[in-house]
Scaffold this motif. Structure first.
Motif, PDB file in Angstrom:
ATOM      1  N   PRO A 128       0.809  -1.231   0.000  1.00 29.69           N
ATOM      2  CA  PRO A 128       0.000   0.000   0.000  1.00 29.69           C
ATOM      3  C   PRO A 128       0.838   1.276   0.000  1.00 29.69           C
ATOM      4  N   THR A 129       2.121   1.160   0.263  1.00 26.44           N
ATOM      5  CA  THR A 129       2.996   2.327   0.224  1.00 26.44           C
ATOM      6  C   THR A 129       3.159   2.842  -1.204  1.00 26.44           C
ATOM      7  N   VAL A 130       3.101   1.953  -2.180  1.00 23.93           N
ATOM      8  CA  VAL A 130       3.339   2.346  -3.580  1.00 23.93           C
ATOM      9  C   VAL A 130       2.353   3.423  -4.035  1.00 23.93           C
ATOM     10  N   PRO A 131       1.023   3.194  -3.967  1.00 24.83           N
ATOM     11  CA  PRO A 131       0.125   4.269  -4.393  1.00 24.83           C
ATOM     12  C   PRO A 131       0.171   5.485  -3.470  1.00 24.83           C
ATOM     13  N   ALA A 132       0.463   5.266  -2.189  1.00 23.88           N
ATOM     14  CA  ALA A 132       0.535   6.397  -1.257  1.00 23.88           C
ATOM     15  C   ALA A 132       1.693   7.323  -1.590  1.00 23.88           C
ATOM     16  N   VAL A 133       2.728   6.805  -2.234  1.00 22.13           N
ATOM     17  CA  VAL A 133       3.868   7.627  -2.629  1.00 22.13           C
ATOM     18  C   VAL A 133       3.704   8.140  -4.055  1.00 22.13           C
ATOM     19  N   VAL A 134       3.313   7.261  -4.970  1.00 18.27           N
ATOM     20  CA  VAL A 134       3.302   7.602  -6.396  1.00 18.27           C
ATOM     21  C   VAL A 134       2.254   8.658  -6.741  1.00 18.27           C
ATOM     22  N   VAL A 135       1.042   8.512  -6.229  1.00 21.71           N
ATOM     23  CA  VAL A 135      -0.031   9.446  -6.610  1.00 21.71           C
ATOM     24  C   VAL A 135       0.313  10.881  -6.223  1.00 21.71           C
ATOM     25  N   PRO A 136       0.737  11.178  -4.980  1.00 20.20           N
ATOM     26  CA  PRO A 136       1.105  12.564  -4.678  1.00 20.20           C
ATOM     27  C   PRO A 136       2.296  13.067  -5.491  1.00 20.20           C
ATOM     28  N   VAL A 137       3.280  12.198  -5.758  1.00 17.22           N
ATOM     29  CA  VAL A 137       4.445  12.617  -6.545  1.00 17.22           C
ATOM     30  C   VAL A 137       4.019  13.002  -7.959  1.00 17.22           C
ATOM     31  N   VAL A 138       3.186  12.172  -8.574  1.00 22.09           N
ATOM     32  CA  VAL A 138       2.744  12.454  -9.946  1.00 22.09           C
ATOM     33  C   VAL A 138       1.833  13.696  -9.972  1.00 22.09           C
ATOM     34  N   ALA A 139       0.948  13.821  -8.999  1.00 27.56           N
ATOM     35  CA  ALA A 139       0.063  14.994  -8.951  1.00 27.56           C
ATOM     36  C   ALA A 139       0.871  16.281  -8.769  1.00 27.56           C
ATOM     37  N   TYR A 140       1.853  16.243  -7.878  1.00 23.90           N
ATOM     38  CA  TYR A 140       2.695  17.425  -7.664  1.00 23.90           C
ATOM     39  C   TYR A 140       3.483  17.758  -8.931  1.00 23.90           C
ATOM     40  N   ALA A 141       4.071  16.746  -9.562  1.00 23.96           N
ATOM     41  CA  ALA A 141       4.837  16.972 -10.788  1.00 23.96           C
ATOM     42  C   ALA A 141       3.946  17.531 -11.897  1.00 23.96           C
ATOM     43  N   ALA A 142       2.718  17.012 -12.002  1.00 23.76           N
ATOM     44  CA  ALA A 142       1.792  17.516 -13.022  1.00 23.76           C
ATOM     45  C   ALA A 142       1.469  18.989 -12.770  1.00 23.76           C
ATOM     46  N   GLY A 143       1.234  19.339 -11.515  1.00 21.99           N
ATOM     47  CA  GLY A 143       0.945  20.738 -11.185  1.00 21.99           C
ATOM     48  C   GLY A 143       2.115  21.649 -11.476  1.00 21.99           C
ATOM     49  N   VAL A 144       3.310  21.233 -11.113  1.00 26.27           N
ATOM     50  CA  VAL A 144       4.502  22.047 -11.359  1.00 26.27           C
ATOM     51  C   VAL A 144       4.734  22.213 -12.853  1.00 26.27           C
ATOM     52  N   MET A 145       4.606  21.123 -13.610  1.00 24.69           N
ATOM     53  CA  MET A 145       4.803  21.209 -15.066  1.00 24.69           C
ATOM     54  C   MET A 145       3.737  22.074 -15.721  1.00 24.69           C
ATOM     55  N   TYR A 146       2.486  21.925 -15.290  1.00 24.13           N
ATOM     56  CA  TYR A 146       1.415  22.706 -15.892  1.00 24.13           C
ATOM     57  C   TYR A 146       1.617  24.191 -15.623  1.00 24.13           C
ATOM     58  N   ARG A 147       1.937  24.541 -14.369  1.00 24.77           N
ATOM     59  CA  ARG A 147       2.169  25.958 -14.054  1.00 24.77           C
ATOM     60  C   ARG A 147       3.349  26.507 -14.839  1.00 24.77           C
ATOM     61  N   GLY A 148       4.422  25.687 -14.941  1.00 29.65           N
ATOM     62  CA  GLY A 148       5.594  26.132 -15.688  1.00 29.65           C
ATOM     63  C   GLY A 148       5.285  26.339 -17.163  1.00 29.65           C
ATOM     64  N   LEU A 149       4.498  25.454 -17.756  1.00 21.41           N
ATOM     65  CA  LEU A 149       4.140  25.594 -19.171  1.00 21.41           C
ATOM     66  C   LEU A 149       3.113  26.698 -19.371  1.00 21.41           C
ATOM     67  N   HIS A 150       2.201  26.834 -18.412  1.00 19.41           N
ATOM     68  CA  HIS A 150       1.126  27.828 -18.527  1.00 19.41           C
ATOM     69  C   HIS A 150       1.686  29.259 -18.428  1.00 19.41           C
ATOM     70  N   HIS A 151       2.720  29.419 -17.620  1.00 17.87           N
ATOM     71  CA  HIS A 151       3.295  30.758 -17.444  1.00 17.87           C
ATOM     72  C   HIS A 151       4.523  30.974 -18.309  1.00 17.87           C
ATOM     73  N   GLY A 152       4.839  30.005 -19.148  1.00 17.86           N
ATOM     74  CA  GLY A 152       5.937  30.172 -20.097  1.00 17.86           C
ATOM     75  C   GLY A 152       7.321  30.013 -19.487  1.00 17.86           C
ATOM     76  N   VAL A 153       7.430  29.426 -18.303  1.00 23.21           N
ATOM     77  CA  VAL A 153       8.725  29.253 -17.660  1.00 23.21           C
ATOM     78  C   VAL A 153       9.529  28.178 -18.367  1.00 23.21           C
ATOM     79  N   ALA A 154       8.901  27.040 -18.651  1.00 25.76           N
ATOM     80  CA  ALA A 154       9.619  25.936 -19.310  1.00 25.76           C
ATOM     81  C   ALA A 154       9.468  26.062 -20.806  1.00 25.76           C
ATOM     82  N   GLY A 155      10.580  25.980 -21.495  1.00 21.09           N
ATOM     83  CA  GLY A 155      10.534  26.036 -22.945  1.00 21.09           C
ATOM     84  C   GLY A 155      10.345  24.663 -23.542  1.00 21.09           C
ATOM     85  N   ARG A 156      10.104  24.629 -24.827  1.00 22.92           N
ATOM     86  CA  ARG A 156       9.942  23.349 -25.521  1.00 22.92           C
ATOM     87  C   ARG A 156      11.290  22.680 -25.658  1.00 22.92           C
ATOM     88  N   THR A 157      11.240  21.340 -25.620  1.00 25.09           N
ATOM     89  CA  THR A 157      12.481  20.585 -25.766  1.00 25.09           C
ATOM     90  C   THR A 157      12.528  19.914 -27.105  1.00 25.09           C
TER      91      THR A 157
END
Length: 168
Positions: free
Chosen positions: A139-168
């Protein structure tokens, strides 16, 4: 009988048997506490797997060997979570395409989709392998993975939405 079938059988401990390995014949309750000595003539239940005794049991106390089959559900949880997260990712990208067919940005393969795929794969396999190697319950696997992926998705979306991260 299949060579991979677990077969519990009752038998008497014989003279000269090494029934405890490093524990000098002591049965363990799984927490490192010794629960008495096995002596020749003691009645025990042994579990045989692939023609080898992999567990001994006496009076409700079991001692397993390292060759005993284990249910390693951590990687099963990681792969199931990977499938679920990829399905969710595909659903979100498809829904955005249906709602905004002419301007799906930033929900495109480059760069958001690729980064999310790498994040999901890394988080699932990383958490799955670490929990298997460390012996941490599944049960540790989903308890760790889901918050990590959700946080990463939020950070990436904000970075792309505000133009911080460029295209690769």
């Amino acid at each position: 009988m299949d060579a991979g079938t677990l077969v519990p059988q009752a038998f008497a401990v014989g003279a000269g048997w090494d029934v405890g390995g490093a524990d000098d014949g002591a049965a363990s309750d799984g927490h490192g506490r010794q629960q008495g000595q096995l002596k020749p003539g003691d009645q025990v239940t042994g579990t045989i797997w692939r023609r080898t005794i992999v567990a001994l049991s006496k009076d409700g106390v079991r001692q397993h060997t390292s060759e005993a089959p284990r249910d390693e559900l951590q990687m099963n949880a990681a792969l199931g979570l990977l499938a679920g997260l990829l399905a969710a990712l595909t659903f979100v990208f498809g829904a955005v395409r249906l709602v905004r067919p002419r301007s799906p940005e930033p929900f495109t393969w480059d760069p958001y989709g690729r980064r999310m795929l790498i994040t999901v794969l890394s988080a699932c396999f990383g958490a799955g392998l670490l929990t298997v190697w460390a012996g941490i319950p599944w049960p540790t696997v989903p308890a760790v993975v889901v918050p990590v992926v959700a946080y990463a998705a939020g950070v990436m979306y904000r970075g792309l939405h505000h133009g911080v991260a460029g295209r690769t």
